[in-house]
Structure formats: structure tokens, C-alpha cells
Scaffold this motif. Structure first.
Motif, PDB file in Angstrom:
ATOM      1  N   ASP A 138      80.177  -6.347  33.313  1.00 21.53           N
ATOM      2  CA  ASP A 138      78.892  -5.750  33.672  1.00 21.53           C
ATOM      3  C   ASP A 138      79.338  -4.274  33.854  1.00 21.53           C
ATOM      4  O   ASP A 138      80.374  -3.887  33.749  1.00 21.53           O
ATOM      5  N   LYS A 139      78.258  -3.734  34.382  1.00 19.35           N
ATOM      6  CA  LYS A 139      78.326  -1.908  34.460  1.00 19.35           C
ATOM      7  C   LYS A 139      79.478  -1.683  35.481  1.00 19.35           C
ATOM      8  O   LYS A 139      80.436  -0.673  35.348  1.00 19.35           O
ATOM      9  N   ASP A 140      79.518  -2.243  36.565  1.00 17.74           N
ATOM     10  CA  ASP A 140      80.436  -1.917  37.597  1.00 17.74           C
ATOM     11  C   ASP A 140      81.744  -2.134  37.179  1.00 17.74           C
ATOM     12  O   ASP A 140      82.903  -1.306  37.455  1.00 17.74           O
ATOM     13  N   MET A 141      82.163  -3.294  36.515  1.00 15.33           N
ATOM     14  CA  MET A 141      83.574  -3.552  35.768  1.00 15.33           C
ATOM     15  C   MET A 141      83.714  -2.610  34.797  1.00 15.33           C
ATOM     16  O   MET A 141      84.975  -2.185  34.609  1.00 15.33           O
ATOM     17  N   LYS A 142      82.762  -2.178  34.031  1.00 13.66           N
ATOM     18  CA  LYS A 142      82.957  -1.218  32.812  1.00 13.66           C
ATOM     19  C   LYS A 142      83.447  -0.023  33.640  1.00 13.66           C
ATOM     20  O   LYS A 142      84.525   0.684  33.060  1.00 13.66           O
ATOM     21  N   ARG A 143      82.683   0.402  34.651  1.00  8.31           N
ATOM     22  CA  ARG A 143      83.303   1.532  35.452  1.00  8.31           C
ATOM     23  C   ARG A 143      84.597   1.865  35.717  1.00  8.31           C
ATOM     24  O   ARG A 143      85.380   2.546  35.762  1.00  8.31           O
ATOM     25  N   LYS A 144      84.899   0.308  36.313  1.00 14.11           N
ATOM     26  CA  LYS A 144      86.191   0.346  37.108  1.00 14.11           C
ATOM     27  C   LYS A 144      87.436   0.393  35.755  1.00 14.11           C
ATOM     28  O   LYS A 144      88.415   1.234  36.137  1.00 14.11           O
ATOM     29  N   VAL A 145      87.175  -0.427  34.743  1.00 12.10           N
ATOM     30  CA  VAL A 145      87.858  -0.311  33.606  1.00 12.10           C
ATOM     31  C   VAL A 145      88.145   1.163  32.818  1.00 12.10           C
ATOM     32  O   VAL A 145      89.110   1.337  32.591  1.00 12.10           O
ATOM     33  N   LEU A 146      87.021   1.643  32.816  1.00  8.70           N
ATOM     34  CA  LEU A 146      87.263   3.044  32.009  1.00  8.70           C
ATOM     35  C   LEU A 146      87.730   4.053  33.178  1.00  8.70           C
ATOM     36  O   LEU A 146      88.372   4.792  32.670  1.00  8.70           O
ATOM     37  N   SER A 147      87.551   3.857  34.338  1.00 12.51           N
ATOM     38  CA  SER A 147      88.395   4.739  35.386  1.00 12.51           C
ATOM     39  C   SER A 147      89.641   4.558  35.175  1.00 12.51           C
ATOM     40  O   SER A 147      90.683   5.444  35.150  1.00 12.51           O
ATOM     41  N   GLY A 148      90.199   3.490  34.997  1.00  9.73           N
ATOM     42  CA  GLY A 148      91.458   3.097  34.881  1.00  9.73           C
ATOM     43  C   GLY A 148      92.146   3.565  33.427  1.00  9.73           C
ATOM     44  O   GLY A 148      93.209   4.137  33.573  1.00  9.73           O
ATOM     45  N   HIS A 152      77.853   5.535  27.274  1.00  7.75           N
ATOM     46  CA  HIS A 152      76.481   6.452  27.707  1.00  7.75           C
ATOM     47  C   HIS A 152      75.871   5.575  28.778  1.00  7.75           C
ATOM     48  O   HIS A 152      75.650   4.216  28.765  1.00  7.75           O
ATOM     49  N   ALA A 153      75.741   6.279  29.816  1.00 12.64           N
ATOM     50  CA  ALA A 153      75.051   5.626  31.276  1.00 12.64           C
ATOM     51  C   ALA A 153      76.161   4.926  31.727  1.00 12.64           C
ATOM     52  O   ALA A 153      75.473   4.279  32.867  1.00 12.64           O
ATOM     53  N   VAL A 154      77.266   5.037  31.671  1.00 16.10           N
ATOM     54  CA  VAL A 154      78.279   4.262  32.046  1.00 16.10           C
ATOM     55  C   VAL A 154      79.355   5.092  32.974  1.00 16.10           C
ATOM     56  O   VAL A 154      79.611   5.024  34.167  1.00 16.10           O
ATOM     57  N   THR A 155      79.787   6.196  32.369  1.00 19.56           N
ATOM     58  CA  THR A 155      80.780   7.072  32.919  1.00 19.56           C
ATOM     59  C   THR A 155      80.715   8.504  32.448  1.00 19.56           C
ATOM     60  O   THR A 155      80.064   8.545  31.436  1.00 19.56           O
ATOM     61  N   ASP A 156      80.831   9.519  33.286  1.00 22.25           N
ATOM     62  CA  ASP A 156      80.796  10.734  32.708  1.00 22.25           C
ATOM     63  C   ASP A 156      82.359  11.261  32.579  1.00 22.25           C
ATOM     64  O   ASP A 156      82.372  12.387  32.588  1.00 22.25           O
ATOM     65  N   LYS A 157      83.327  10.496  32.597  1.00 24.03           N
ATOM     66  CA  LYS A 157      84.705  10.774  32.667  1.00 24.03           C
ATOM     67  C   LYS A 157      85.291  11.129  31.233  1.00 24.03           C
ATOM     68  O   LYS A 157      86.480  11.694  30.773  1.00 24.03           O
ATOM     69  N   PHE A 158      84.504  10.742  30.184  1.00 22.69           N
ATOM     70  CA  PHE A 158      84.798  11.101  28.817  1.00 22.69           C
ATOM     71  C   PHE A 158      83.565  11.646  28.021  1.00 22.69           C
ATOM     72  O   PHE A 158      82.517  11.661  28.431  1.00 22.69           O
ATOM     73  N   LYS A 159      83.924  12.644  27.229  1.00 21.62           N
ATOM     74  CA  LYS A 159      83.272  13.412  26.109  1.00 21.62           C
ATOM     75  C   LYS A 159      83.030  12.785  25.043  1.00 21.62           C
ATOM     76  O   LYS A 159      84.140  12.651  24.246  1.00 21.62           O
ATOM     77  N   PRO A 160      82.067  12.599  24.387  1.00 22.86           N
ATOM     78  CA  PRO A 160      81.838  11.805  23.047  1.00 22.86           C
ATOM     79  C   PRO A 160      82.105  12.883  22.079  1.00 22.86           C
ATOM     80  O   PRO A 160      81.496  13.844  22.041  1.00 22.86           O
TER      81      PRO A 160
END
Length: 292
Positions: free
Chosen positions: A242-252, A272-280
Motif C-alpha cells: 500500500d502507499k504507506d509501505m511503498k513510501r517506507k520501502v522507497l525511503s530505504g 508518482h504521488a508516492v515519493t518526491d525523493k527521486f527524479k524520473p
């Protein structure tokens, strides 16, 4: 475990109640971070029935009780749970447009820079490596790109998965012809030893670049132990979160990546709409993401 449920017969067509589904869903989420939508009840019934039969359980309530009250069973069942609710459908050289970008853009840039500076090091993390086709593919691409110069480079591919069973398969490096269905024939001849009955074994020079290990992306401590990487591959994994877990994993992943690191996700997955830590970055046929 053998004595816990002795004397209980198994009835084949066990239905899961809504209450049981919600309880089991919460356990799966707690253990692995994988979230099951309400429409996945049929998947649970379809895939878990043989497992209940093996354990000689008569209901999902008994299975939930087993998971909650027996820590040893809980640990052993984690790998089984994830295998039952995920699809380990993979092959060598899967999603070739993405691999072409990896080879001709990301890897070429790293090789050129390494040769220029003399810091010849490539560290890749294959997070959710399944039965090994992805990390072995990446190792083969490295061999093809560097050729004899590969001996001048320090290369490490860290390959992790939550499933003990698929990791055992990966470490053996033995595959059927079906796993090689998307692999160019010259590559098969060069990097695999053919056994009897269309069975193929990956060659040692490919295998030595990879270190396999078990990981749960929902456990911060495990993720932090992964060596820092220039590139992270995590394809067709975050679709289960889910979105919360996606954010956690992507932060890792963001914390793991070195400066200017690259992230590759599945072609049907988006940040998209999950994290702003990466530039596509848009390429022909695929998108890559870069650490900001």
C-alpha cells in the motif's frame, strides 16, 4: 508442530470468513508489508487451501491462531505466506527495453566515469531477486560490457528476497529452458553449461559477482545492513504494497543509494504521488529514477 493439531481431519473446500480474512490480512501486512485488498479473498482461498491441508487445519481461524501463538511457526510461515500471495513469474533478460537503458545509459555512464577517475567500482542491489534470474542477468550484462576489463573492477551485486525457497534456487543457479525463453542464444552458450533434459547451470564467473541473502523490506534493521549501492533494482515488488509501505520501502532505497544513484522499478510501477525523493527520467520504452 506435528503434535499441535493431531487428530483433526482436513475438509478440502474451506471458505474464509470476512473476519478471518481481515485478521489474516493484518498478520501478512505486519510480517511483510504486503497489503491485500478486499477483493483478494478468493486468492486466499485458492492458494492457501493446500497449506491448510498440509498443516491438518480445519479453518482459517485455526491457521490464524497458529500464527499468533507460536513464534517458531510464525517465523517458518513468513516465507510460505509471501510465496502463496505473490507471483514469482520471472525469466532471464526480462523487460529488455529497460535492460537496454541500463546497459546503454546507466552502466555506460558509470564505466566511462570509472575509467576516467580510476575508481572502478559498481555496487548493485537486486531487492526482490526471486529465484535469481534478475541478478544473474545483471551480472551477464556487466560481463558483456566490461569483457576482459571486468577483472579491473570491484563489482558486488547484493541479491535479496523474503523467500527462503527461491533463494535456495537462486544460489544453485540451475534453470530450465523456460527460464531462458527471453535470453539470446549466444548468451546461453557463453554463460551457461547445458545439463541433461534442457537444464542449464550458470557459470562460476557470473555467480561470483553475486551475494544472495534473505531480507524483509518491512524491517528497517535488515534494510540498513545492505551495502550502499550505485543502482537499485526493485521490479514488480512494490505493486504488492500500500502507499504507506511503498513510501517506507522507497525511503530505504533512497538512504541506501549513493549520491546520483539510480532506481529501476517494474514497467507497470510508478513513483508518482508516492515519493518526491527521486527524479524520473524518460527513455525510449521505460522510465528510470534518480536519487535527489
Amino acid at each position: 508442530m506435528d503434535g499441535l493439531f493431531s487428530g483433526k481431519g482436513f475438509s478440502g473446500n474451506i471458505k474464509i470468513t470476512q473476519k478471518e480474512f481481515l485478521q489474516l490480512r493484518d498478520i501478512i501486512y505486519e510480517l511483510s508489508g504486503i497489503f491485500l485488498n478486499d477483493n483478494r479473498k478468493f486468492l486466499i482461498e485458492n492458494r492457501f487451501a493446500p497449506r491448510l491441508s498440509e498443516l491438518k487445519l480445519n479453518s482459517y481461524s485455526e491457521y490464524i491462531n497458529y500464527l499468533k501463538n507460536h513464534s517458531k511457526g510464525k517465523t517458518e510461515e513468513l516465507a510460505m505466506l509471501t510465496e502463496l500471495i505473490t507471483t514469482n513469474e520471472t525469466s532471464f533478460f526480462r523487460d529488455n527495453p529497460q535492460l537496454k537503458v541500463f546497459r546503454n545509459y546507466t552502466l555506460k555512464k558509470m564505466i566511462d566515469e570509472g575509467n576516467k577517475t580510476g575508481r572502478r567500482e559498481i555496487k548493485i542491489w537486486s531487492a526482490g531477486c526471486s529465484s535469481g534470474e534478475e541478478p544473474y542477468t545483471l551480472a551477464i550484462i556487466l560481463h558483456e560490457a566490461l569483457k576482459e576489463d571486468i577483472r579491473k573492477w570491484r563489482i558486488r551485486i547484493t541479491a535479496n528476497d523474503i523467500s527462503t525457497n527461491v533463494l535456495k534456487m537462486a544460489e544453485k543457479g540451475i534453470y530450465t529452458k523456460y527460464s531462458l525463453r527471453t535470453t539470446p542464444i549466444p548468451i546461453i552458450s557463453k554463460y551457461f553449461s547445458e545439463k541433461d533434459n534442457n537444464i542449464y547451470q550458470i557459470k562460476p564467473e557470473v555467480k561470483r559477482l553475486i551475494k544472495f541473502g534473505k531480507i524483509n523490506l518491512n524491517q528497517d534493521r535488515s534494510v540498513k545492513m545492505v551495502p550502499r549501492s550505485h543502482i537499485v533494482f526493485c521490479r514488480n515488488v512494490i505493486i504488492y504494497f500500500d502507499k504507506d509501505m511503498k513510501r517506507k520501502v522507497l525511503s530505504g532505497f533512497h538512504n541506501n543509494l549513493l549520491d546520483n544513484g539510480h532506481l529501476y522499478v517494474g514497467h507497470s510501477e510508478s513513483l508518482h504521488a508516492v515519493t518526491d525523493k527521486f527524479k524520473p527520467r524518460q527513455h525510449a520504452g521505460t522510465i528510470t529514477y534518480h536519487k535527489i
